[in-house]
Design a protein around this motif. Structure first.
Motif, PDB file in Angstrom:
ATOM      1  N   THR A  97       0.943  -1.171  -0.031  1.00 49.37           N
ATOM      2  CA  THR A  97       0.143   0.004   0.208  1.00 49.37           C
ATOM      3  C   THR A  97       0.956   1.212  -0.040  1.00 49.37           C
ATOM      4  OG1 THR A  97      -0.226  -0.268   2.447  1.00 49.37           O
ATOM      5  CG2 THR A  97      -1.949  -1.204   1.083  1.00 49.37           C
ATOM      6  N   ALA A  98       0.495   2.216  -0.414  1.00 48.56           N
ATOM      7  CA  ALA A  98       1.130   3.430  -0.466  1.00 48.56           C
ATOM      8  C   ALA A  98       1.256   4.032   0.740  1.00 48.56           C
ATOM      9  CB  ALA A  98       0.361   4.604  -1.393  1.00 48.56           C
ATOM     10  N   LEU A  99       2.574   4.470   1.229  1.00 52.90           N
ATOM     11  CA  LEU A  99       2.871   5.159   2.438  1.00 52.90           C
ATOM     12  C   LEU A  99       2.979   6.634   2.284  1.00 52.90           C
ATOM     13  CD1 LEU A  99       3.703   4.796   5.419  1.00 52.90           C
ATOM     14  CD2 LEU A  99       5.944   4.602   4.808  1.00 52.90           C
ATOM     15  N   THR A 100       2.270   7.351   2.889  1.00 48.00           N
ATOM     16  CA  THR A 100       2.103   8.930   2.631  1.00 48.00           C
ATOM     17  C   THR A 100       3.419   9.529   3.503  1.00 48.00           C
ATOM     18  OG1 THR A 100      -0.330   8.901   2.150  1.00 48.00           O
ATOM     19  CG2 THR A 100       0.762  11.177   2.783  1.00 48.00           C
ATOM     20  N   VAL A 101       4.285  10.278   2.966  1.00 45.97           N
ATOM     21  CA  VAL A 101       5.193  10.844   3.456  1.00 45.97           C
ATOM     22  C   VAL A 101       5.428  12.327   3.201  1.00 45.97           C
ATOM     23  CG1 VAL A 101       6.379   8.649   3.715  1.00 45.97           C
ATOM     24  CG2 VAL A 101       6.909  10.275   2.012  1.00 45.97           C
ATOM     25  N   ASP A 102       5.649  13.120   4.154  1.00 46.77           N
ATOM     26  CA  ASP A 102       6.081  14.434   4.057  1.00 46.77           C
ATOM     27  C   ASP A 102       7.520  14.639   3.478  1.00 46.77           C
ATOM     28  OD1 ASP A 102       3.582  15.140   4.443  1.00 46.77           O
ATOM     29  OD2 ASP A 102       3.953  15.105   6.912  1.00 46.77           O
ATOM     30  N   ASP A 103       7.752  15.334   2.277  1.00 50.20           N
ATOM     31  CA  ASP A 103       9.326  15.345   2.061  1.00 50.20           C
ATOM     32  C   ASP A 103       9.673  16.928   2.384  1.00 50.20           C
ATOM     33  OD1 ASP A 103      11.630  15.798   0.789  1.00 50.20           O
ATOM     34  OD2 ASP A 103      11.299  15.071  -1.084  1.00 50.20           O
ATOM     35  N   THR A 104      10.561  17.061   3.275  1.00 49.94           N
ATOM     36  CA  THR A 104      10.944  18.349   3.917  1.00 49.94           C
ATOM     37  C   THR A 104      11.735  19.243   3.026  1.00 49.94           C
ATOM     38  OG1 THR A 104      12.550  17.596   5.004  1.00 49.94           O
ATOM     39  CG2 THR A 104      10.661  17.539   6.259  1.00 49.94           C
ATOM     40  N   THR A 105      12.127  18.513   1.929  1.00 48.38           N
ATOM     41  CA  THR A 105      13.065  19.246   0.807  1.00 48.38           C
ATOM     42  C   THR A 105      12.074  19.651  -0.442  1.00 48.38           C
ATOM     43  OG1 THR A 105      13.737  17.129  -0.200  1.00 48.38           O
ATOM     44  CG2 THR A 105      15.239  18.080   1.842  1.00 48.38           C
ATOM     45  N   LEU A 106      10.847  19.266  -0.163  1.00 44.57           N
ATOM     46  CA  LEU A 106       9.816  19.708  -1.295  1.00 44.57           C
ATOM     47  C   LEU A 106      10.510  19.394  -2.788  1.00 44.57           C
ATOM     48  CD1 LEU A 106       8.954  23.353  -0.221  1.00 44.57           C
ATOM     49  CD2 LEU A 106       7.819  21.255   0.386  1.00 44.57           C
ATOM     50  N   SER A 107      10.890  17.838  -2.777  1.00 45.75           N
ATOM     51  CA  SER A 107      11.462  17.622  -4.073  1.00 45.75           C
ATOM     52  C   SER A 107      10.627  17.260  -5.200  1.00 45.75           C
ATOM     53  CB  SER A 107      12.008  16.090  -3.645  1.00 45.75           C
ATOM     54  OG  SER A 107      11.125  15.266  -3.273  1.00 45.75           O
ATOM     55  N   GLY A 108       9.395  17.422  -4.899  1.00 50.71           N
ATOM     56  CA  GLY A 108       8.193  17.128  -6.049  1.00 50.71           C
ATOM     57  C   GLY A 108       8.251  15.586  -6.301  1.00 50.71           C
ATOM     58  N   GLY A 109       8.055  14.780  -5.238  1.00 54.54           N
ATOM     59  CA  GLY A 109       7.726  13.333  -5.608  1.00 54.54           C
ATOM     60  C   GLY A 109       8.999  12.559  -5.876  1.00 54.54           C
ATOM     61  N   ARG A 110      10.232  12.980  -5.506  1.00 50.71           N
ATOM     62  CA  ARG A 110      11.229  12.053  -5.834  1.00 50.71           C
ATOM     63  C   ARG A 110      11.695  11.118  -4.657  1.00 50.71           C
ATOM     64  NH1 ARG A 110      14.615  14.484  -9.642  1.00 50.71           N
ATOM     65  NH2 ARG A 110      15.763  12.694  -9.893  1.00 50.71           N
ATOM     66  N   VAL A 111      10.681  10.882  -3.611  1.00 47.65           N
ATOM     67  CA  VAL A 111      10.976   9.922  -2.776  1.00 47.65           C
ATOM     68  C   VAL A 111       9.932   8.806  -2.930  1.00 47.65           C
ATOM     69  CG1 VAL A 111      10.998   9.065  -0.359  1.00 47.65           C
ATOM     70  CG2 VAL A 111      12.270  11.249  -0.918  1.00 47.65           C
ATOM     71  N   PHE A 112      10.034   7.672  -3.060  1.00 43.11           N
ATOM     72  CA  PHE A 112       8.966   6.591  -3.322  1.00 43.11           C
ATOM     73  C   PHE A 112       8.908   6.012  -1.944  1.00 43.11           C
ATOM     74  CE2 PHE A 112       8.257   2.052  -4.180  1.00 43.11           C
ATOM     75  CZ  PHE A 112       6.771   2.021  -4.515  1.00 43.11           C
ATOM     76  N   ALA A 113       7.803   5.791  -1.452  1.00 40.56           N
ATOM     77  CA  ALA A 113       7.636   4.867  -0.154  1.00 40.56           C
ATOM     78  C   ALA A 113       6.410   4.058  -0.318  1.00 40.56           C
ATOM     79  CB  ALA A 113       7.099   6.051   1.099  1.00 40.56           C
ATOM     80  N   VAL A 114       6.277   3.018   0.338  1.00 42.30           N
ATOM     81  CA  VAL A 114       5.532   1.775   0.066  1.00 42.30           C
ATOM     82  C   VAL A 114       5.510   0.993   1.280  1.00 42.30           C
ATOM     83  CG1 VAL A 114       7.276   0.004  -0.941  1.00 42.30           C
ATOM     84  CG2 VAL A 114       4.543  -0.182  -1.188  1.00 42.30           C
ATOM     85  N   LEU A 115       4.355   0.723   1.857  1.00 43.53           N
ATOM     86  CA  LEU A 115       4.309  -0.257   2.982  1.00 43.53           C
ATOM     87  C   LEU A 115       3.951  -1.632   3.002  1.00 43.53           C
ATOM     88  CD1 LEU A 115       3.845  -0.243   6.224  1.00 43.53           C
ATOM     89  CD2 LEU A 115       1.741   0.302   6.109  1.00 43.53           C
ATOM     90  N   LYS A 116       4.732  -2.553   3.116  1.00 42.42           N
ATOM     91  CA  LYS A 116       4.763  -3.928   2.978  1.00 42.42           C
ATOM     92  C   LYS A 116       3.883  -4.625   4.343  1.00 42.42           C
ATOM     93  CE  LYS A 116       5.366  -5.690  -0.130  1.00 42.42           C
ATOM     94  NZ  LYS A 116       6.385  -6.672  -0.812  1.00 42.42           N
ATOM     95  N   SER A 117       2.927  -5.406   4.140  1.00 40.34           N
ATOM     96  CA  SER A 117       2.073  -5.787   5.309  1.00 40.34           C
ATOM     97  C   SER A 117       2.185  -7.316   5.149  1.00 40.34           C
ATOM     98  CB  SER A 117       0.977  -5.162   5.350  1.00 40.34           C
ATOM     99  OG  SER A 117       0.893  -3.673   5.560  1.00 40.34           O
ATOM    100  N   ASP A 118       2.508  -8.185   6.228  1.00 37.11           N
ATOM    101  CA  ASP A 118       2.164  -9.534   6.314  1.00 37.11           C
ATOM    102  C   ASP A 118       1.902  -9.772   7.502  1.00 37.11           C
ATOM    103  OD1 ASP A 118       2.414 -12.223   4.855  1.00 37.11           O
ATOM    104  OD2 ASP A 118       3.845 -12.472   6.516  1.00 37.11           O
ATOM    105  N   GLY A 119       0.534 -10.154   7.979  1.00 37.07           N
ATOM    106  CA  GLY A 119      -0.017 -10.437   9.213  1.00 37.07           C
ATOM    107  C   GLY A 119       0.300  -9.213  10.086  1.00 37.07           C
TER     108      GLY A 119
END
Length: 573
Positions: free
Chosen positions: A485-507
């Motif tokens: 699932t998408a992990l919502t993060v705040d990028d304090t350097t205002l990079s315009g979406g240059r950090v990809f974040a994903v949450l992996k869940s198993d149990g």
């Protein structure tokens, strides 16, 4: 040095096999094993029988970590078995003995499967051109589907390879083109007397397309034979879109029937052949790929296929793709991972296989140079490739590593696209066409190269990192089978979406994967609640470095170096 094996994984496999209730049946003596009747009839129309994907079987293959080998380009271990010609820039002397000699090296990469390019015999025909000679060396236009090509070695060498790999806990898959063959293939029937058709459409010089359903039983026999007679664990089907979806399901059924009848020792434990089938197709559109290979719940085809849309997203994020497109942004990877709304587009039973490169794609190192992004002398070259591997490791499902990508391989002096059809044959002769350029000479530490030489320091470091990633992936089920699932993060350097974040869940396990798609340091933050744990996590454990990241006021702050990926496991109090 051999990597440690994980008995818990073997115990899991044994439990799955037991749960499936597979009886112990002696291997057949070359019989043509198929499913229970290959063609059905409904409402007067001839159709293929539907065969559902086995959820337990395909749950067990999610932890596959494959190493793809192009046989004729790999390692010359037997001087009597050589093609001496082929497609690509290698010396075309690779053979089965070369793979046997390389097993220590392959095992050190943390993989648990080897996928070989076709081993079938290609028999020369009178008057064939030099291009057909080269094509014969690939094995993809076979004559005799029931014999090992002497230019690759002997049947005994294949058996030796399979047995040695199984002893180490490594599966063996073969590659096959079941949608086309050489014109003389009809002269080489199966042990049970089945022959291919002779009326298919022309498929290049001295070859033709298969005709379905006429050729179905023959290819069911092929798929079964190598499992029951040699103990292989399944198949990669090349150009699987040339086979009707229903026939793909019938072939898969034959593979599973044969696998359930085949017993062997796997890392010292009684086991059965895995019975895995994965398809490949030139298709970057998920909906089209799904229609061609997966089918649907009413008429399933394959249960796994190489995920080219993911591959393209990975390559575009850290280099450029073959068309010149680069897209280093989080949205592109969210689409590649199928977590952007409406972007997955595969049926529920699909278990996609992820990869970065194969024999038909340009190596990532060459694409970095083609995009004028970095060269092997630059630290950034190795950072980008490492980040691509890390991001690939965060995607659930079987994983595939193409030979020598673990060394950051590229073809020296090659960067611009070469089209074999437009350059008068120069690219074909030099092995620099995009279709063939990845078939480079293999480099195997301790066999034909010494990576301890200082000139290979970066390659050796990358190899070690890839091996560690494979081990990490085997130890963390959330990585190889977890829901993304998408992990919502705040990028304090205002990079315009240059950090990809994903949450992996198993149990109850939660692993956040974050990667920096830029050449500057990024600082990101997210709330502990975003990890969706039942009890809010108080810290994150970096699974690669062992560093701990404590929460502050219910939030986590994470620093990412240029092109750095981090696997952060949620730890509750």
């Amino acid at each position: 040095m051999r990597v440690a094996r994980f008995p818990t994984k073997l115990a899991l496999r044994a439990a799955i096999v037991a749960a499936m209730g597979l009886g112990i049946v002696a291997c057949g003596g070359g019989s043509d094993i198929q499913g229970s009747g290959s063609i059905g009839n409904r409402d007067g129309a001839e159709i293929y029988r539907a065969y559902a994907c086995d959820a337990e079987r395909y749950a067990s293959v999610r932890d596959l970590r494959m190493y793809q080998v192009v046989l004729e380009a790999f390692v010359d271990g037997d001087t009597t078995a050589n093609y001496n010609t082929g497609l690509g820039s290698s010396d075309h002397r690779g053979d089965l003995q070369g793979v046997i000699d390389s097993l220590d090296y392959i095992e050190s990469l943390g993989v648990n499967a080897i996928s070989l390019s076709p081993v079938f015999e290609s028999v020369a025909m009178p008057g064939q051109s030099f291009f057909v000679d080269r094509r014969d060396a690939t094995g993809y236009f076979a004559s005799n589907y029931f014999n090992v090509d002497p230019n690759f070695g002997s049947p005994d060498q294949l058996r030796q390879l399979v047995d040695a790999a199984h002893e180490r806990g490594i599966y063996i898959f073969l590659d096959g083109a079941f949608g086309h063959f050489k014109n003389n293939a009809a002269a080489y029937p199966s042990p049970g007397g089945l022959s291919v058709s002779t009326t298919g459409a022309v498929e290049g010089e001295f070859s033709r397309r298969a005709v379905y359903p006429q050729d179905l039983e023959f290819f069911q026999a092929v798929a079964s034979y190598w499992i029951t007679e040699f103990g292989i664990d399944g198949w990669r089907l090349d150009r699987a879109d040339q086979i009707p979806v229903g026939a793909l399901g019938e072939i898969r059924r034959a593979v599973e029937v044969a696998a359930d009848r085949t017993d062997y020792e796997f890392a010292g434990t009684p086991a059965k052949s895995l019975g895995f089938v994965v398809g490949d197709v030139y298709e970057a559109n998920r909906a089209s790929l799904s229609a061609a290979l997966y089918g649907d719940a009413d008429q399933p085809g394959l249960c796994s296929a190489f995920d080219i849309p993911l591959r393209n997203a990975l390559v575009q994020s850290f280099a450029i793709d073959e068309s010149g497109l680069g897209a280093p942004n989080a949205e592109n990877l969210r689409i590649g991972f199928g977590i952007e709304e409406g972007s997955f587009q595969y049926p529920d039973f699909a278990v996609p296989t992820n990869f970065l490169t194969n024999h038909e794609r340009v190596r990532l190192g060459d694409l970095l140079q083609r995009g004028n992004l970095s060269e092997p002398v630059d630290a950034e070259y190795w950072q980008r490739i490492g980040a691509a591997f890390e991001t690939q490791a965060a995607y659930s499902g079987p994983s595939s590593l193409y030979y020598n990508e673990e060394l950051g391989a590229e073809l020296d002096g090659f960067d611009t696209r070469v089209d074999c059809g437009l350059d008068g044959g120069i690219g074909l002769n030099e092995g620099t066409c995009d279709d063939f350029v990845s078939r480079t000479q293999a480099r195997v530490d301790g066999v034909n190269i010494d990576l301890s030489d200082s000139q290979y320091a970066e390659a050796l470091a990358l190899k070690g990192a890839v091996g560690e990633l494979n081990i990490l992936r085997s130890q963390e089920p959330a990585l190889y089978r977890g829901t993304a699932t998408a992990l919502t993060v705040d990028d304090t350097t205002l990079s315009g979406g240059r950090v990809f974040a994903v949450l992996k869940s198993d149990g109850s396990d939660r692993i956040a994967y974050l990667v920096n798609l830029s050449g500057s340091v990024k600082n990101v933050s997210f709330s502990a609640g975003a990890l969706l744990t039942s009890t809010p996590a108080t810290q994150l454990l970096d699974l690669q470095s062992g560093r701990e990241e404590p929460a502050s006021n219910g939030n986590f702050s994470v620093a990412l170096d240029p092109y750095e990926g981090r696997f952060l496991k949620a730890v509750a109090p």
